[in-house]
Motif scaffolding. Structure first.
Motif, PDB file in Angstrom:
ATOM      1  N   ILE A  89      25.726  31.799  22.968  1.00 17.69           N
ATOM      2  CA  ILE A  89      25.224  30.672  22.166  1.00 17.69           C
ATOM      3  C   ILE A  89      25.523  29.322  22.802  1.00 17.69           C
ATOM      4  O   ILE A  89      24.915  28.323  22.436  1.00 17.69           O
ATOM      5  CB  ILE A  89      25.716  30.713  20.694  1.00 17.69           C
ATOM      6  CG1 ILE A  89      27.227  30.575  20.603  1.00 17.69           C
ATOM      7  CG2 ILE A  89      25.213  31.953  19.997  1.00 17.69           C
ATOM      8  CD1 ILE A  89      27.729  30.402  19.175  1.00 17.69           C
ATOM      9  N   ASP A  90      26.415  29.303  23.791  1.00 14.99           N
ATOM     10  CA  ASP A  90      26.635  28.073  24.558  1.00 14.99           C
ATOM     11  C   ASP A  90      25.554  27.868  25.610  1.00 14.99           C
ATOM     12  O   ASP A  90      25.578  26.877  26.336  1.00 14.99           O
ATOM     13  CB  ASP A  90      28.010  28.103  25.232  1.00 14.99           C
ATOM     14  CG  ASP A  90      29.148  27.851  24.258  1.00 14.99           C
ATOM     15  OD1 ASP A  90      28.886  27.300  23.164  1.00 14.99           O
ATOM     16  OD2 ASP A  90      30.292  28.213  24.582  1.00 14.99           O
ATOM     17  N   GLN A  91      24.617  28.808  25.709  1.00 14.81           N
ATOM     18  CA  GLN A  91      23.538  28.737  26.694  1.00 14.81           C
ATOM     19  C   GLN A  91      22.175  28.878  25.997  1.00 14.81           C
ATOM     20  O   GLN A  91      21.459  29.859  26.202  1.00 14.81           O
ATOM     21  CB  GLN A  91      23.684  29.867  27.715  1.00 14.81           C
ATOM     22  CG  GLN A  91      25.003  29.896  28.440  1.00 14.81           C
ATOM     23  CD  GLN A  91      25.112  31.115  29.321  1.00 14.81           C
ATOM     24  OE1 GLN A  91      24.182  31.469  30.043  1.00 14.81           O
ATOM     25  NE2 GLN A  91      26.256  31.771  29.280  1.00 14.81           N
ATOM     26  N   PRO A  92      21.790  27.908  25.172  1.00 11.20           N
ATOM     27  CA  PRO A  92      20.529  28.055  24.431  1.00 11.20           C
ATOM     28  C   PRO A  92      19.323  28.238  25.348  1.00 11.20           C
ATOM     29  O   PRO A  92      18.368  28.921  24.998  1.00 11.20           O
ATOM     30  CB  PRO A  92      20.421  26.764  23.612  1.00 11.20           C
ATOM     31  CG  PRO A  92      21.384  25.816  24.230  1.00 11.20           C
ATOM     32  CD  PRO A  92      22.455  26.637  24.897  1.00 11.20           C
ATOM     33  N   TRP A  93      19.353  27.647  26.535  1.00 11.13           N
ATOM     34  CA  TRP A  93      18.246  27.826  27.483  1.00 11.13           C
ATOM     35  C   TRP A  93      18.118  29.288  27.902  1.00 11.13           C
ATOM     36  O   TRP A  93      17.026  29.769  28.136  1.00 11.13           O
ATOM     37  CB  TRP A  93      18.447  26.930  28.709  1.00 11.13           C
ATOM     38  CG  TRP A  93      19.720  27.254  29.438  1.00 11.13           C
ATOM     39  CD1 TRP A  93      19.862  28.149  30.469  1.00 11.13           C
ATOM     40  CD2 TRP A  93      21.018  26.738  29.180  1.00 11.13           C
ATOM     41  NE1 TRP A  93      21.189  28.207  30.865  1.00 11.13           N
ATOM     42  CE2 TRP A  93      21.919  27.349  30.085  1.00 11.13           C
ATOM     43  CE3 TRP A  93      21.539  25.816  28.275  1.00 11.13           C
ATOM     44  CZ2 TRP A  93      23.286  27.068  30.117  1.00 11.13           C
ATOM     45  CZ3 TRP A  93      22.896  25.537  28.314  1.00 11.13           C
ATOM     46  CH2 TRP A  93      23.748  26.159  29.218  1.00 11.13           C
ATOM     47  N   LYS A  94      19.229  29.998  27.991  1.00 12.92           N
ATOM     48  CA  LYS A  94      19.200  31.420  28.354  1.00 12.92           C
ATOM     49  C   LYS A  94      18.561  32.223  27.224  1.00 12.92           C
ATOM     50  O   LYS A  94      17.731  33.097  27.459  1.00 12.92           O
ATOM     51  CB  LYS A  94      20.615  31.913  28.644  1.00 12.92           C
ATOM     52  CG  LYS A  94      20.697  33.367  29.037  1.00 12.92           C
ATOM     53  CD  LYS A  94      19.920  33.679  30.283  1.00 12.92           C
ATOM     54  CE  LYS A  94      20.639  33.231  31.514  1.00 12.92           C
ATOM     55  NZ  LYS A  94      19.951  33.637  32.761  1.00 12.92           N
ATOM     56  N   ILE A  95      18.938  31.907  25.991  1.00 14.33           N
ATOM     57  CA  ILE A  95      18.350  32.597  24.830  1.00 14.33           C
ATOM     58  C   ILE A  95      16.841  32.375  24.813  1.00 14.33           C
ATOM     59  O   ILE A  95      16.065  33.309  24.628  1.00 14.33           O
ATOM     60  CB  ILE A  95      18.992  32.111  23.514  1.00 14.33           C
ATOM     61  CG1 ILE A  95      20.486  32.460  23.503  1.00 14.33           C
ATOM     62  CG2 ILE A  95      18.273  32.705  22.305  1.00 14.33           C
ATOM     63  CD1 ILE A  95      21.267  31.797  22.395  1.00 14.33           C
ATOM     64  N   MET A  96      16.422  31.125  25.039  1.00 14.88           N
ATOM     65  CA  MET A  96      14.992  30.822  25.025  1.00 14.88           C
ATOM     66  C   MET A  96      14.258  31.565  26.137  1.00 14.88           C
ATOM     67  O   MET A  96      13.155  32.069  25.927  1.00 14.88           O
ATOM     68  CB  MET A  96      14.767  29.317  25.146  1.00 14.88           C
ATOM     69  CG  MET A  96      15.152  28.564  23.896  1.00 14.88           C
ATOM     70  SD  MET A  96      14.768  26.806  23.983  1.00 14.88           S
ATOM     71  CE  MET A  96      16.097  26.214  25.009  1.00 14.88           C
TER      72      MET A  96
END
Length: 109
Positions: free
Chosen positions: A88-95
């Motif tokens: 969750i500290d990497q929202p770009w990864k989730i997207m």
């Protein structure tokens, strides 16, 4: 589920229409009634490749949770919390993992 849909419907911008993608786990009960400003898009049963959450789970397993020996239940929980908080500290990864071109507004197919 109906209360959840009603809450989402209340937050959709006036004049807009939302699409909510749902998986179909085995043994589900009869579906809820669609609010007028939401359409429910049911994924086919037993098709995890279409459910972006499955890809997120696979990413977490591959990067932080697989090939480990856990000492206890608490150790498992600690590793899962670490994996979740790191993700969750990497929202770009989730997207990037969860994005589906066909689900983007204004995207031509």
């Amino acid at each position: 589920m109906q209360l959840h849909l009603d809450e989402i419907a209340a937050r959709v911008t006036a004049g807009a229409h939302a699409i909510l993608i749902l998986d179909q786990p085995a043994g589900t009960c009869q579906g809820p009634q669609d609010p007028s400003n939401i359409s429910l898009l049911q994924l086919p049963p037993r098709a995890p490749e279409l459910n972006s959450q499955e890809n997120i789970w696979q990413f977490m397993r591959q990067n932080w949770l697989s090939n480990r020996i856990f000492k206890s239940f608490d150790d498992i929980v600690d590793h899962c919390c670490y994996a979740w908080n790191t993700l969750i500290d990497q929202p770009w990864k989730i997207m990037s993992i969860a994005r589906r071109d066909w689900a983007v507004v204004g995207q031509s197919i």
